[in-house]
Design a protein around this motif. Structure first.
Motif, short mmCIF file in Angstrom:
data_model
loop_
_atom_site.label_atom_id
_atom_site.label_comp_id
_atom_site.label_asym_id
_atom_site.label_seq_id
_atom_site.Cartn_x
_atom_site.Cartn_y
_atom_site.Cartn_z
N LYS A 1 5.50 46.64 28.59
CA LYS A 1 5.84 47.58 27.52
C LYS A 1 5.94 46.86 26.18
O LYS A 1 5.46 47.37 25.15
CB LYS A 1 7.16 48.28 27.82
N LEU B 1 4.39 51.99 33.22
CA LEU B 1 4.87 53.11 34.03
C LEU B 1 4.49 52.94 35.49
O LEU B 1 5.24 53.32 36.40
CB LEU B 1 4.29 54.42 33.49
N ALA C 1 6.88 50.15 36.89
CA ALA C 1 8.31 50.47 36.95
C ALA C 1 8.65 51.15 38.26
O ALA C 1 8.05 52.17 38.61
CB ALA C 1 8.69 51.36 35.77
N ASP D 1 10.61 53.49 40.97
CA ASP D 1 11.26 54.79 40.85
C ASP D 1 12.72 54.65 41.28
O ASP D 1 13.07 54.87 42.43
CB ASP D 1 10.54 55.83 41.71
N SER E 1 15.49 52.41 36.07
CA SER E 1 14.21 52.38 35.34
C SER E 1 13.97 53.65 34.54
O SER E 1 12.96 53.76 33.85
CB SER E 1 13.05 52.18 36.33
N ARG F 1 11.10 54.16 31.60
CA ARG F 1 10.01 55.11 31.80
C ARG F 1 9.98 56.18 30.72
O ARG F 1 8.91 56.57 30.23
CB ARG F 1 10.11 55.74 33.20
N CYS G 1 8.51 54.65 27.58
CA CYS G 1 7.06 54.47 27.69
C CYS G 1 6.32 55.79 27.44
O CYS G 1 5.30 55.82 26.76
CB CYS G 1 6.69 53.90 29.05
N HIS G 2 6.85 56.89 28.01
CA HIS G 2 6.23 58.19 27.77
C HIS G 2 6.31 58.57 26.30
O HIS G 2 5.34 59.07 25.71
CB HIS G 2 6.90 59.26 28.63
#
Length: 250
Positions: free
Chosen positions: A82, A105, A108, A110, A114, A118, A121-122
């Motif tokens: 990232k 993503l 990372a 789940d 995280s 996440r 990043c989105h």
């Protein structure tokens, strides 16, 4: 591990560093604003109302087994990727930055720790899409960020901006109102709502006229078979009751 937010020199993009440390106490850390860019106003100055205090940082215990250690390593790798994306964004390499955020993503794990990474990043993918003029994609990425973190102000702001670019004024207003719910002191969101409301009203009127025009064309295509048109019919409003009566005219 502690996920800690810091501010980079690129100003518009938040930087989040993942650091490992011994368990202690967790704390929330604020950063400066990204600025408030709108379709018509351009980029405004930074505001304290845009801080990231809504992010919650959690202290993680040291990995107890190989599975936890693997997840910890994946999270650190995702954060490094990232950060590479942030550097590319700062250089104006938006397509390349998109790829790095997407890779982050994928890396990372789940897991609850995280979620912050996440969502960021989105949101960062969204701003890349906006820079590339792909506003529909920007809206989708912001929605994913908000689904992960409903109080993520920057993602809501970016989605509102993308909606405005697409002339989705009603949706932009909805996001701005949500921002005010989360941050009542956000004057820029309040000003944006006042600016967007007449635009939304004008669009509603335009859509209404277009719909009436289409109905009129449809009516003329049917009535034309009988030598008539919708112009032969006149609606007269009763001032007392407010109801309408239809009269036929040759």
């Amino acid at each position: 591990m502690l996920i800690e937010e810091v501010k980079e020199a690129t100003a518009t993009e938040e930087e989040h560093n993942v650091k490992s440390q011994k368990p202690s106490s967790s704390s929330a850390h604020k950063d400066a604003s990204d600025g408030f860019e709108t379709a018509s106003d351009g980029e405004l100055g930074p505001t304290d109302s845009d801080d990231e205090s809504q992010h919650h940082f959690h202290l993680q215990e040291e990995p107890q087994n190989l599975s936890e250690a693997g997840q910890q390593k994946s999270l650190e790798q995702a954060n490094e990727v990232k950060l590479q994306g942030n550097g590319l964004f700062g250089n104006g390499q938006y397509e390349e930055a998109l790829s790095q955020y997407d890779l982050a993503l994928q890396l990372a794990p789940d897991m609850p720790s995280s979620v912050e990474l996440r969502s960021i990043c989105h949101s960062n993918r969204a701003i890349c899409f906006s820079k590339l003029g792909k506003y529909e994609d920007a809206v989708k990425e912001c929605t994913k960020a908000v689904e992960l973190n409903p109080s993520y102000l920057k993602a809501l702001i970016r989605r509102a901006e993308a909606h405005e670019k697409l002339e989705h004024f009603e949706e932009a207003i909805t996001d701005m109102k949500k921002i005010l719910e989360l941050d009542p002191s956000n004057d820029q969101a309040r000003k944006a709502i006042r600016r967007l409301e007449p635009l939304a009203e004008a669009k509603r009127e335009k859509m209404k006229e277009e719909m009436i025009g289409k109905l009129k064309d449809m009516g003329n295509s049917l009535l034309g078979r009988f030598g008539m048109s919708v112009d032969n019919f006149k609606a007269v409003k009763d001032p007392n009751t407010g109801s309408y009566s239809i009269s036929f005219q040759r």
